[in-house]
Design a protein around this motif. Structure first.
Motif, PDB file in Angstrom:
ATOM      1  N   ILE A   1     -13.394   4.440 -27.124  1.00  0.00           N
ATOM      2  CA  ILE A   1     -13.065   3.171 -26.473  1.00  0.00           C
ATOM      3  C   ILE A   1     -11.588   3.251 -26.131  1.00  0.00           C
ATOM      4  O   ILE A   1     -10.742   3.255 -27.029  1.00  0.00           O
ATOM      5  CB  ILE A   1     -13.333   1.967 -27.398  1.00  0.00           C
ATOM      6  N   VAL A   2     -11.266   3.384 -24.860  1.00  0.00           N
ATOM      7  CA  VAL A   2      -9.869   3.595 -24.484  1.00  0.00           C
ATOM      8  C   VAL A   2      -9.312   2.383 -23.745  1.00  0.00           C
ATOM      9  O   VAL A   2      -9.872   1.931 -22.748  1.00  0.00           O
ATOM     10  CB  VAL A   2      -9.685   4.911 -23.679  1.00  0.00           C
ATOM     11  N   ALA A   3      -8.229   1.835 -24.301  1.00  0.00           N
ATOM     12  CA  ALA A   3      -7.543   0.721 -23.648  1.00  0.00           C
ATOM     13  C   ALA A   3      -6.469   1.302 -22.738  1.00  0.00           C
ATOM     14  O   ALA A   3      -5.726   2.200 -23.138  1.00  0.00           O
ATOM     15  CB  ALA A   3      -6.907  -0.196 -24.694  1.00  0.00           C
TER      16      ALA A   3
ATOM     17  N   PHE B   1     -10.048 -10.455 -32.886  1.00  0.00           N
ATOM     18  CA  PHE B   1     -11.183  -9.558 -33.164  1.00  0.00           C
ATOM     19  C   PHE B   1     -12.383  -9.827 -32.268  1.00  0.00           C
ATOM     20  O   PHE B   1     -13.430  -9.215 -32.421  1.00  0.00           O
ATOM     21  CB  PHE B   1     -11.601  -9.688 -34.628  1.00  0.00           C
ATOM     22  N   ARG B   2     -12.239 -10.791 -31.366  1.00  0.00           N
ATOM     23  CA  ARG B   2     -13.387 -11.209 -30.557  1.00  0.00           C
ATOM     24  C   ARG B   2     -13.993 -10.060 -29.759  1.00  0.00           C
ATOM     25  O   ARG B   2     -15.195  -9.829 -29.778  1.00  0.00           O
ATOM     26  CB  ARG B   2     -12.961 -12.312 -29.578  1.00  0.00           C
ATOM     27  N   LEU B   3     -13.147  -9.316 -29.052  1.00  0.00           N
ATOM     28  CA  LEU B   3     -13.678  -8.242 -28.198  1.00  0.00           C
ATOM     29  C   LEU B   3     -14.302  -7.142 -29.056  1.00  0.00           C
ATOM     30  O   LEU B   3     -15.373  -6.622 -28.738  1.00  0.00           O
ATOM     31  CB  LEU B   3     -12.567  -7.670 -27.310  1.00  0.00           C
ATOM     32  N   LYS B   4     -13.633  -6.818 -30.160  1.00  0.00           N
ATOM     33  CA  LYS B   4     -14.163  -5.773 -31.051  1.00  0.00           C
ATOM     34  C   LYS B   4     -15.586  -6.129 -31.500  1.00  0.00           C
ATOM     35  O   LYS B   4     -16.496  -5.306 -31.453  1.00  0.00           O
ATOM     36  CB  LYS B   4     -13.242  -5.637 -32.267  1.00  0.00           C
TER      37      LYS B   4
ATOM     38  N   ALA C   1      -9.811  -3.472 -30.504  1.00  0.00           N
ATOM     39  CA  ALA C   1     -11.168  -2.938 -30.289  1.00  0.00           C
ATOM     40  C   ALA C   1     -11.171  -1.438 -30.010  1.00  0.00           C
ATOM     41  O   ALA C   1     -12.183  -0.770 -30.202  1.00  0.00           O
ATOM     42  CB  ALA C   1     -11.823  -3.670 -29.106  1.00  0.00           C
ATOM     43  N   ALA C   2     -10.037  -0.895 -29.558  1.00  0.00           N
ATOM     44  CA  ALA C   2     -10.011   0.476 -29.029  1.00  0.00           C
ATOM     45  C   ALA C   2      -9.930   1.539 -30.119  1.00  0.00           C
ATOM     46  O   ALA C   2      -9.411   1.301 -31.208  1.00  0.00           O
ATOM     47  CB  ALA C   2      -8.828   0.627 -28.081  1.00  0.00           C
TER      48      ALA C   2
ATOM     49  N   ARG D   1      -1.724  -1.500 -35.717  1.00  0.00           N
ATOM     50  CA  ARG D   1      -2.132  -0.459 -36.663  1.00  0.00           C
ATOM     51  C   ARG D   1      -1.984  -0.900 -38.112  1.00  0.00           C
ATOM     52  O   ARG D   1      -2.769  -0.503 -38.967  1.00  0.00           O
ATOM     53  CB  ARG D   1      -1.271   0.783 -36.469  1.00  0.00           C
ATOM     54  N   GLN D   2      -0.951  -1.706 -38.382  1.00  0.00           N
ATOM     55  CA  GLN D   2      -0.681  -2.092 -39.773  1.00  0.00           C
ATOM     56  C   GLN D   2      -1.873  -2.776 -40.425  1.00  0.00           C
ATOM     57  O   GLN D   2      -2.146  -2.567 -41.588  1.00  0.00           O
ATOM     58  CB  GLN D   2       0.548  -2.995 -39.838  1.00  0.00           C
ATOM     59  N   ARG D   3      -2.562  -3.622 -39.667  1.00  0.00           N
ATOM     60  CA  ARG D   3      -3.657  -4.352 -40.297  1.00  0.00           C
ATOM     61  C   ARG D   3      -4.982  -4.220 -39.562  1.00  0.00           C
ATOM     62  O   ARG D   3      -5.980  -3.794 -40.106  1.00  0.00           O
ATOM     63  CB  ARG D   3      -3.327  -5.849 -40.324  1.00  0.00           C
ATOM     64  N   ALA D   4      -4.940  -4.608 -38.286  1.00  0.00           N
ATOM     65  CA  ALA D   4      -6.200  -4.836 -37.592  1.00  0.00           C
ATOM     66  C   ALA D   4      -6.923  -3.537 -37.221  1.00  0.00           C
ATOM     67  O   ALA D   4      -8.144  -3.491 -37.247  1.00  0.00           O
ATOM     68  CB  ALA D   4      -5.953  -5.667 -36.341  1.00  0.00           C
ATOM     69  N   ASN D   5      -6.168  -2.488 -36.858  1.00  0.00           N
ATOM     70  CA  ASN D   5      -6.823  -1.273 -36.362  1.00  0.00           C
ATOM     71  C   ASN D   5      -6.002  -0.025 -36.719  1.00  0.00           C
ATOM     72  O   ASN D   5      -5.385   0.599 -35.849  1.00  0.00           O
ATOM     73  CB  ASN D   5      -7.016  -1.388 -34.839  1.00  0.00           C
TER      74      ASN D   5
END
Ligand code: ATP
Ligand code: MG
Length: 256
Positions: free
Chosen positions: A2-4, A104-107, A138-139, A167-171
């Motif tokens: 999944i590339v943003a 996080f909606r799109l993910k 999401a990516a 990166r720290q938390r969500a992904n």
């Protein structure tokens, strides 16, 4: 994958890269989805007539009862589907303010597609707001187009800071797939200087492929075609084909 495709600077070639990379992946036989997250809807317009869009990525992100599958349309390119945008997306920020899962909606909505697409390309708007953050969360990978211009690197600090925060938390797994130099004019010394400057900052992340300036790339969206059918012999087609090769190589070799 999944590339943003993100860079908060406007007009650097995000949409052109998203559209033609997605088309190249589809032509290589990859089942590909192009998600348009920009209220300007430029990548949707490159393939679809907006009068055919009744529901958009905005509905899928904001409405619990609306899934991405409900808004996705097939395109004229085999293996390529589009989740189109509409101007309503501009309201997203105010609509989701205070919602705990706003980032996080799109993910979550991509997860609900259950792997129907092996390759997803997300075209981001020129801002580091909630839409771009949703894409970064999401990516699996981020691709940064940088325009070959004197102000090329302006704002990249803010972009890198946002990536770190995500990166720290969500992904934590978000990888920088690479930086692609766009609208390059090989003939000028300035363009060569700019390429060196970009390489100093991003090192090996800079793709070998450079997208040269090409009028054909500007023209193709008006005909609702990717560069590969609109002008298959143009430098734009060769450049984006070779970028796609490098993208696939990096992802498969896990060097990104
Ligand atoms: P925005 O930030 O507004 O979403 P963007 O980053 O998506 O813009 P594009 O829309 O892809 O940028 O490109 C901006 C303009 O430059 C468009 O008119 C596009 O056709 C043109 N363009 C993009 N790449 C090239 C190229 N390699 N050669 C010539 N023109 C190009
Ligand atoms: Mg754009």
């Amino acid at each position: 994958m999944i590339v943003a495709i993100a860079n908060q600077k406007g007009g650097v070639g995000k949409t052109t890269t998203a559209v033609n990379l997605a088309a190249a992946l589809a032509m290589r036989g990859k089942k590909t989805l192009l998600i348009d997250l920009d209220p300007q809807a430029n990548s949707s317009l490159s393939f679809l007539d907006l009068s055919s869009v009744t529901r958009s990525t905005y509905d899928a992100i904001t409405e619990p009862g609306c899934e991405l599958a409900d808004v996705i349309q097939s395109s004229a390119v085999a293996n390529l589907s589009i989740a189109p945008a509409r101007i309503g997306l501009a309201k997203l920020e105010s609509r989701l303010v205070g919602e705990l899962d706003a980032h996080f909606r799109l993910k979550d909505k991509i997860k609900a597609l259950n792997g129907a697409y092996t390759h997803i390309v997300i075209d981001c708007p020129p801002a580091l707001g909630l839409l771009t953050v949703n894409a970064l969360v999401a990516a699996t990978h981020l691709l940064i187009p940088i325009q070959s211009s004197y102000f090329a690197l302006e704002g990249t600090d803010d972009l890198l800071e946002t990536i770190e925060k995500v990166r720290q938390r969500a992904n934590p797994g978000l990888r920088i797939l690479g930086v692609v130099i766009t609208m390059h004019d090989k003939r000028t010394a300035l363009a060569r200087d700019i390429r060196e400057q970009i390489q100093k900052v991003f090192g090996g992340k800079v793709f070998q492929t450079v997208i040269t300036k090409s009028v054909r790339l500007e023209e193709s969206p008006a005909y609702k075609e990717s560069i590969f059918t609109f002008a298959p012999d143009s430098t734009g087609a060769t450049d984006y084909y070779s970028l796609c090769e490098e993208v696939i190589e990096r992802v498969e070799a896990r060097t990104a």
